[in-house]
Design a protein around this motif. Structure first.
Motif, mmCIF file in Angstrom:
data_model
loop_
_atom_site.group_PDB
_atom_site.id
_atom_site.type_symbol
_atom_site.label_atom_id
_atom_site.label_comp_id
_atom_site.label_asym_id
_atom_site.label_seq_id
_atom_site.Cartn_x
_atom_site.Cartn_y
_atom_site.Cartn_z
ATOM 1 N N GLY A 1 0.802 -1.108 -0.029
ATOM 2 C CA GLY A 1 -0.015 -0.117 -0.034
ATOM 3 C C GLY A 1 1.037 1.190 0.139
ATOM 4 O O GLY A 1 0.403 2.224 -0.794
ATOM 5 N N GLU A 2 1.902 1.320 0.954
ATOM 6 C CA GLU A 2 2.914 2.410 0.709
ATOM 7 C C GLU A 2 3.572 2.610 -0.566
ATOM 8 O O GLU A 2 3.828 3.621 -0.996
ATOM 9 C CB GLU A 2 3.654 2.357 1.875
ATOM 10 C CG GLU A 2 4.806 3.503 1.825
ATOM 11 C CD GLU A 2 4.290 4.804 2.403
ATOM 12 O OE1 GLU A 2 5.075 5.935 2.022
ATOM 13 O OE2 GLU A 2 3.083 4.868 2.528
ATOM 14 N N LEU A 3 3.863 1.412 -1.279
ATOM 15 C CA LEU A 3 4.531 1.516 -2.627
ATOM 16 C C LEU A 3 3.498 2.123 -3.560
ATOM 17 O O LEU A 3 3.991 2.961 -4.289
ATOM 18 C CB LEU A 3 4.964 0.262 -3.155
ATOM 19 C CG LEU A 3 6.236 -0.628 -2.466
ATOM 20 C CD1 LEU A 3 6.299 -2.128 -2.888
ATOM 21 C CD2 LEU A 3 7.213 0.426 -2.511
ATOM 22 N N ASP A 4 2.278 1.829 -3.474
ATOM 23 C CA ASP A 4 1.187 2.351 -4.231
ATOM 24 C C ASP A 4 1.061 3.612 -3.923
ATOM 25 O O ASP A 4 0.852 4.724 -5.020
ATOM 26 C CB ASP A 4 0.020 1.493 -4.131
ATOM 27 C CG ASP A 4 -1.183 2.258 -4.974
ATOM 28 O OD1 ASP A 4 -1.346 1.815 -6.116
ATOM 29 O OD2 ASP A 4 -2.056 3.174 -4.521
ATOM 30 N N ALA B 1 -3.872 2.719 -7.441
ATOM 31 C CA ALA B 1 -3.183 3.494 -8.599
ATOM 32 C C ALA B 1 -2.401 2.540 -9.571
ATOM 33 O O ALA B 1 -2.017 2.664 -10.642
ATOM 34 C CB ALA B 1 -2.434 4.660 -8.122
ATOM 35 N N THR B 2 -2.003 1.426 -8.804
ATOM 36 C CA THR B 2 -1.100 0.335 -9.379
ATOM 37 C C THR B 2 -1.473 -0.972 -9.128
ATOM 38 O O THR B 2 -2.324 -1.114 -8.245
ATOM 39 C CB THR B 2 0.386 0.411 -8.917
ATOM 40 O OG1 THR B 2 0.234 -0.041 -7.395
ATOM 41 C CG2 THR B 2 0.721 1.929 -8.828
ATOM 42 N N CYS B 3 -1.108 -2.026 -9.867
ATOM 43 C CA CYS B 3 -1.277 -3.275 -9.351
ATOM 44 C C CYS B 3 0.242 -3.847 -9.087
ATOM 45 O O CYS B 3 1.311 -3.513 -9.624
ATOM 46 C CB CYS B 3 -1.543 -4.334 -10.764
ATOM 47 S SG CYS B 3 -3.426 -3.959 -11.403
ATOM 48 N N ILE B 4 0.308 -4.392 -7.800
ATOM 49 C CA ILE B 4 1.310 -5.053 -7.154
ATOM 50 C C ILE B 4 1.077 -6.664 -6.756
ATOM 51 O O ILE B 4 0.292 -6.682 -5.845
ATOM 52 C CB ILE B 4 1.916 -4.229 -5.866
ATOM 53 C CG1 ILE B 4 2.068 -2.763 -6.045
ATOM 54 C CG2 ILE B 4 3.154 -4.959 -5.414
ATOM 55 C CD1 ILE B 4 2.631 -2.046 -5.223
ATOM 56 N N SER B 5 1.850 -7.252 -7.438
ATOM 57 C CA SER B 5 1.305 -8.973 -7.332
ATOM 58 C C SER B 5 2.420 -9.686 -6.694
ATOM 59 O O SER B 5 3.786 -9.696 -7.357
ATOM 60 C CB SER B 5 1.131 -9.429 -8.658
ATOM 61 O OG SER B 5 -0.276 -8.785 -9.215
ATOM 62 N N GLY C 1 -2.845 -7.904 -8.453
ATOM 63 C CA GLY C 1 -2.626 -7.819 -6.915
ATOM 64 C C GLY C 1 -3.173 -6.262 -6.428
ATOM 65 O O GLY C 1 -2.637 -5.389 -6.994
ATOM 66 N N ILE C 2 -4.049 -6.246 -5.465
ATOM 67 C CA ILE C 2 -4.367 -4.917 -5.021
ATOM 68 C C ILE C 2 -3.630 -4.570 -3.742
ATOM 69 O O ILE C 2 -3.294 -5.167 -2.708
ATOM 70 C CB ILE C 2 -5.910 -4.814 -4.516
ATOM 71 C CG1 ILE C 2 -6.737 -5.129 -5.658
ATOM 72 C CG2 ILE C 2 -6.271 -3.731 -3.876
ATOM 73 C CD1 ILE C 2 -8.282 -5.272 -5.114
ATOM 74 N N PRO C 3 -2.779 -3.398 -4.029
ATOM 75 C CA PRO C 3 -1.868 -3.135 -2.883
ATOM 76 C C PRO C 3 -2.689 -2.847 -1.558
ATOM 77 O O PRO C 3 -3.704 -2.200 -1.684
ATOM 78 C CB PRO C 3 -1.084 -1.646 -3.331
ATOM 79 C CG PRO C 3 -1.370 -1.763 -4.976
ATOM 80 C CD PRO C 3 -2.618 -2.506 -4.979
ATOM 81 N N ASP D 1 10.851 -12.229 -0.835
ATOM 82 C CA ASP D 1 9.641 -12.161 -1.774
ATOM 83 C C ASP D 1 9.903 -11.623 -3.021
ATOM 84 O O ASP D 1 10.718 -10.679 -3.319
ATOM 85 C CB ASP D 1 8.657 -10.975 -0.915
ATOM 86 C CG ASP D 1 7.711 -11.587 0.125
ATOM 87 O OD1 ASP D 1 7.691 -12.549 0.511
ATOM 88 O OD2 ASP D 1 7.353 -10.539 0.857
ATOM 89 N N SER D 2 9.113 -11.955 -4.066
ATOM 90 C CA SER D 2 9.202 -11.380 -5.331
ATOM 91 C C SER D 2 8.009 -10.764 -5.782
ATOM 92 O O SER D 2 6.584 -11.345 -5.258
ATOM 93 C CB SER D 2 9.562 -12.651 -6.614
ATOM 94 O OG SER D 2 8.244 -13.719 -6.608
ATOM 95 N N LEU D 3 7.838 -9.780 -6.390
ATOM 96 C CA LEU D 3 6.656 -8.748 -6.787
ATOM 97 C C LEU D 3 6.948 -8.398 -8.360
ATOM 98 O O LEU D 3 7.950 -7.963 -8.758
ATOM 99 C CB LEU D 3 6.394 -7.950 -5.809
ATOM 100 C CG LEU D 3 7.551 -6.985 -5.555
ATOM 101 C CD1 LEU D 3 6.934 -5.530 -5.090
ATOM 102 C CD2 LEU D 3 8.495 -7.252 -4.460
ATOM 103 N N ASN D 4 5.639 -8.231 -8.732
ATOM 104 C CA ASN D 4 5.660 -7.420 -10.134
ATOM 105 C C ASN D 4 4.758 -6.138 -9.672
ATOM 106 O O ASN D 4 3.814 -6.076 -9.203
ATOM 107 C CB ASN D 4 4.572 -8.157 -11.046
ATOM 108 C CG ASN D 4 4.318 -7.390 -12.201
ATOM 109 O OD1 ASN D 4 3.541 -6.728 -12.475
ATOM 110 N ND2 ASN D 4 5.314 -7.767 -13.283
ATOM 111 N N ILE D 5 5.269 -4.852 -10.255
ATOM 112 C CA ILE D 5 4.690 -3.675 -10.139
ATOM 113 C C ILE D 5 4.201 -3.164 -11.704
ATOM 114 O O ILE D 5 4.891 -3.303 -12.292
ATOM 115 C CB ILE D 5 5.595 -2.563 -9.595
ATOM 116 C CG1 ILE D 5 5.823 -3.323 -8.149
ATOM 117 C CG2 ILE D 5 4.903 -1.250 -9.445
ATOM 118 C CD1 ILE D 5 6.758 -1.915 -7.391
#
Length: 265
Positions: free
Chosen positions: A39-42, A73-77, A85-87, A96-100
């Motif tokens: 959520g903070e990244l978003d 504002a973004t998708c973070i999976s 993925g909803i932030p 962890d691995s993640l897609n922004i």
């Protein structure tokens, strides 16, 4: 929906929007670390788009038929999340691995791109999946040229991914983009050569393979957006927006820190 062939002016506008989308990923990269929430990244990305770039985050309130409005504002999976993925409150931890996934609107034109990140030192398995997925995207991009077929893109991606022991997600695909977020053509990440739509100069679309470490089956969460692997295996995705030119292709979603194509490309 018909495929739109972009003229020189529209291509120029798309170059700007796509570069700006990529620059959001440049901006957020140093913040991807253990202890920060998605959520903070978003929030940081959203603020950068609105205040610094004067762009509009395309996902925010986006509502295709049958879906609730997308809330961020973004998708973070993260990890076994394939896409959308909803932030929120999830706090990232080492490994962890993640897609922004970033889509911005600038002067009415959409730029769409995504990258993978690893928090700290990822496992060998995680790093390999992310690298193979990156190579898959570039193998797909390499097929793009006037007179080629959409099936050529999917075939190159599927053949390579499956040769590495991975699977290609079937339900989600790349898409045409311009003054509309999602338009024709659909770019499947699997398929047969010389099938599907023939590519023409002036087409702009995304190539965004989603590759799973396990089986390709997915499940959608109760929020109706978040899509995870059914077998809880890791998933990875990379995305570029690509222009078909008279002589080949041009990747539009590039900026100062865009990863270079793999050595074998």
């Amino acid at each position: 929906m018909a495929v739109t062939i972009k003229n020189a002016y529209e291509i120029g506008m798309m170059r700007v929007a796509c570069r700006l989308a990529s620059e959001v990923l440049d901006f957020i990269t140093p913040y991807v670390c253990a202890g920060i929430s998605t959520g903070e990244l978003d929030r940081l990305c959203h603020e950068y788009m609105i205040k610094k770039q004067k762009t509009i985050p395309a996902p925010l309130h986006y509502q295709p038929p049958g879906y609730p409005p997308y809330p961020k504002a973004t998708c973070i999976s993260v990890n076994d999340t394939i896409c959308h993925g909803i932030p929120g409150e999830k706090v990232l931890k080492i490994g962890d691995s993640l897609n922004i996934d970033i889509t911005v609107i600038k002067d009415g034109y959409y730029g769409d791109t995504s990258r993978m990140f690893i928090v700290g030192e990822g496992s060998i398995l995680t790093k390999r999946l992310i690298q193979v997925t990156f190579e898959c995207m570039w193998l797909g991009i390499a097929q793009v040229k006037k007179g080629a077929y959409v099936g050529d893109i999917g075939h190159a991606i599927q053949t390579y991914a499956e040769a590495q022991g991975y699977s290609v997600v079937r339900e989600y695909c790349g898409h045409g983009i311009g003054k509309v977020f999602h338009e024709d053509p659909q770019i499947l990440h699997y398929g047969r050569p010389n099938t599907g739509l023939k590519l023409q100069a002036g087409m702009i679309f995304t190539i965004e393979p989603m590759i799973n470490a396990g089986k390709c089956d997915s499940r959608t969460m109760p929020d109706r957006w978040t899509v995870k692997t059914r077998d809880r295996s890791l998933s990875a995705q990379w995305e570029h927006t690509v222009l078909v030119t008279e002589t080949g292709y041009e990747v539009l979603t590039v900026s100062a820190n865009t990863q270079k194509p793999p050595d074998n490309h």
